[in-house]
Design an enzyme around this catalytic site. Structure first.
Site, PDB file in Angstrom:
ATOM      1  CB  THR A  60      -0.915  -0.297   1.655  1.00 42.91           C
ATOM      2  OG1 THR A  60      -1.795   0.812   1.171  1.00 42.91           O
ATOM      3  CG2 THR A  60      -0.653  -0.233   2.474  1.00 42.91           C
ATOM      4  CE  LYS A  64      -1.835   0.864  -3.401  1.00 44.17           C
ATOM      5  NZ  LYS A  64      -3.083   0.906  -3.737  1.00 44.17           N
ATOM      6  CG  ASN A  85      -2.533  -4.259  -5.698  1.00 43.89           C
ATOM      7  OD1 ASN A  85      -1.928  -4.658  -5.843  1.00 43.89           O
ATOM      8  ND2 ASN A  85      -4.108  -4.255  -4.686  1.00 43.89           N
ATOM      9  N   GLY A 234     -15.029   3.923  -0.306  1.00 44.11           N
ATOM     10  CA  GLY A 234     -14.284   2.885  -0.996  1.00 44.11           C
ATOM     11  C   GLY A 234     -14.216   1.723  -0.429  1.00 44.11           C
TER      12      GLY A 234
HETATM   13  P1  NDP Z   1      -1.705   9.243  -4.409  1.00 41.29           P
HETATM   14  O1  NDP Z   1      -0.991  10.243  -2.578  1.00 41.29           O
HETATM   15  O2  NDP Z   1      -0.153   9.171  -4.832  1.00 41.29           O
HETATM   16  O3  NDP Z   1      -2.270  10.963  -4.939  1.00 41.29           O
HETATM   17  C1  NDP Z   1      -2.794  11.225  -4.029  1.00 41.29           C
HETATM   18  C2  NDP Z   1      -3.536  12.510  -5.355  1.00 41.29           C
HETATM   19  O4  NDP Z   1      -4.486  13.373  -4.700  1.00 41.29           O
HETATM   20  C3  NDP Z   1      -2.517  13.594  -6.015  1.00 41.29           C
HETATM   21  O5  NDP Z   1      -3.360  13.630  -6.799  1.00 41.29           O
HETATM   22  C4  NDP Z   1      -2.553  14.746  -5.304  1.00 41.29           C
HETATM   23  O6  NDP Z   1      -2.933  15.597  -6.173  1.00 41.29           O
HETATM   24  C5  NDP Z   1      -4.613  14.985  -4.716  1.00 41.29           C
HETATM   25  N1  NDP Z   1      -4.526  15.665  -3.157  1.00 41.29           N
HETATM   26  C6  NDP Z   1      -3.714  15.067  -1.835  1.00 41.29           C
HETATM   27  N2  NDP Z   1      -4.413  16.431  -1.363  1.00 41.29           N
HETATM   28  C7  NDP Z   1      -5.323  17.008  -1.958  1.00 41.29           C
HETATM   29  C8  NDP Z   1      -6.250  17.867  -1.555  1.00 41.29           C
HETATM   30  N3  NDP Z   1      -6.050  18.457   0.178  1.00 41.29           N
HETATM   31  N4  NDP Z   1      -7.152  18.902  -2.231  1.00 41.29           N
HETATM   32  C9  NDP Z   1      -6.915  18.352  -3.528  1.00 41.29           C
HETATM   33  N5  NDP Z   1      -6.244  17.002  -4.023  1.00 41.29           N
HETATM   34  C10 NDP Z   1      -5.215  16.539  -2.816  1.00 41.29           C
HETATM   35  O7  NDP Z   1      -2.224   8.623  -3.280  1.00 41.29           O
HETATM   36  P2  NDP Z   1      -2.733   6.956  -3.762  1.00 41.29           P
HETATM   37  O8  NDP Z   1      -3.231   7.426  -4.876  1.00 41.29           O
HETATM   38  O9  NDP Z   1      -2.365   6.266  -3.594  1.00 41.29           O
HETATM   39  O10 NDP Z   1      -4.260   7.459  -2.447  1.00 41.29           O
HETATM   40  C11 NDP Z   1      -5.396   8.051  -3.067  1.00 41.29           C
HETATM   41  C12 NDP Z   1      -6.712   7.607  -1.532  1.00 41.29           C
HETATM   42  O11 NDP Z   1      -7.310   6.895  -2.207  1.00 41.29           O
HETATM   43  C13 NDP Z   1      -6.043   7.197  -0.492  1.00 41.29           C
HETATM   44  O12 NDP Z   1      -6.757   7.970   0.151  1.00 41.29           O
HETATM   45  C14 NDP Z   1      -6.193   5.823  -0.343  1.00 41.29           C
HETATM   46  O13 NDP Z   1      -6.586   5.920   0.974  1.00 41.29           O
HETATM   47  C15 NDP Z   1      -7.020   5.506  -1.845  1.00 41.29           C
HETATM   48  N6  NDP Z   1      -7.466   4.311  -2.190  1.00 41.29           N
HETATM   49  C16 NDP Z   1      -8.700   2.937  -0.956  1.00 41.29           C
HETATM   50  C17 NDP Z   1      -7.659   2.055  -2.564  1.00 41.29           C
HETATM   51  C18 NDP Z   1      -9.168   1.273  -1.917  1.00 41.29           C
HETATM   52  O14 NDP Z   1      -9.398   0.059  -1.786  1.00 41.29           O
HETATM   53  N7  NDP Z   1     -10.042   1.828  -1.109  1.00 41.29           N
HETATM   54  C19 NDP Z   1      -6.992   1.182  -2.973  1.00 41.29           C
HETATM   55  C20 NDP Z   1      -6.232   2.730  -2.853  1.00 41.29           C
HETATM   56  C21 NDP Z   1      -6.298   3.711  -2.775  1.00 41.29           C
HETATM   57  P3  NDP Z   1      -1.070  16.521  -6.508  1.00 41.29           P
HETATM   58  O15 NDP Z   1      -1.362  15.696  -7.566  1.00 41.29           O
HETATM   59  O16 NDP Z   1      -1.173  17.676  -7.108  1.00 41.29           O
HETATM   60  O17 NDP Z   1      -0.636  15.977  -5.222  1.00 41.29           O
END
Ligand code: NDP
Length: 269
Positions: A60, A64, A85, A234
């Protein structure tokens, strides 16, 4: 001999994966146990995996992509997106898979019957989850637009022919069948994933809403709820990816339906 599986992450203490997989092993009498490994440095993943004598693992945030590099061979959709993953040990080789995107497709199954012919999906966020979902949905003939606060990942999506906007240049040009939040906004704070006014307009033109975050009603889902839009968090995505990973762990020796039922139990705990 009891097989050992684990989830690697930083942080990892919040992960529901041990409960989910141990529930399957226990209910279906599969001789295995699943634990957590707090890993700070992703480059140590391979060494730790082998040292612990694991038969397989989940990976996680934030490892990844490191998991992809740690493997000897990558199979299926993970190859396309460079994000792993799930790892299986096979003939002393680490084989990498990605089950997140298919887990999401499983989660939205119940919405599909009301989707239009080429469903329009807005993916909010552009991180690892957005990259996996946007590509998978495009392959499944969805019309995908990605909306993110920054433009740093714009090139990634554009070279795949996926529409990309930042908050500054976003314009609604159609109704959405589904809007999904893949950002971490709302995970540990009370933030919305985009400015409220923009989200209000988006949600007024949306049939369904999903959030990748599970176990809480995020401000984004609260907004959807206030507008009487059908939404889900999720949890089903987590369950979907877990079932697919477990099938790999048990080398397809158990039925998917039984794995699903046993894993679903753990969500009641
Ligand atoms: P990443 O860190 O790869 O990406 C995060 C994204 O969120 C980026 O695009 C970032 O923008 C944006 N972001 C972060 N904070 C903010 C904010 N305050 N306002 C607006 N945009 C924001 O994370 P992941 O893709 O790995 O995970 C994302 C979410 O998905 C997590 O909460 C994780 O827990 C959840 N998840 C759930 C799963 C499930 O099975 N239910 C599986 C995988 C993930 P920027 O590009 O500008 O930095």
């Amino acid at each position: 001999m009891t097989q050992i599986f684990a989830i690697f992450g930083d942080p990892v203490s919040h992960s529901r994966s041990p409960l989910m997989h141990n529930s399957v092993f226990k209910h279906l009498h599969f001789d295995a146990s699943y634990t957590r490994v707090h890993l700070k440095d992703g480059s140590q993943l391979r060494e730790r995996f082998l040292k612990l004598g694991l038969s397989g693992a989940n990976i996680t945030v934030p490892h990844k992509e490191a998991a992809y590099t740690a493997c000897d061979e990558i199979r299926g959709f993970a190859k396309k997106i460079g994000i792993v993953n799930t790892i299986i040990l096979e003939d002393n080789k680490l084989i990498g898979y990605n089950t997140d995107a298919d887990g999401f497709i499983f989660a939205i199954e119940e919405f599909k019957q009301n989707f239009t012919q080429t469903p329009h999906v807005l993916v909010i966020g552009a991180g690892g989850t957005a990259k996996a979902l946007a590509q998978k949905l495009t392959l499944e003939n969805f019309d995908v637009t990605v909306l993110n606060r920054s433009s740093k990942s714009a090139g990634f999506f554009q070279q795949l022919g996926i529409k990309f906007s930042t908050w500054d240049n976003f314009l609604i040009n159609n109704k959405y069948d589904l809007v999904v939040n893949t950002t971490s906004a709302g995970l540990k704070d009370d933030e919305l994933p985009a400015p409220q006014e923009m989200l209000e307009e988006i949600l007024d033109n949306t049939t369904y809403v999903a959030d990748a975050i599970y176990g809480k009603l995020t401000p984004f889902l609260q907004l959807a709820k206030s507008k009487n839009i059908t939404y889900k968090d999720g949890a089903d995505m987590l369950l979907g990816q877990g079932v697919l990973a477990n099938e790999l762990f048990v080398r397809h020796s158990l039925s998917k339906e039984k794995i699903f039922e046993a894993m679903k139990h753990s969500f009641e705990i």
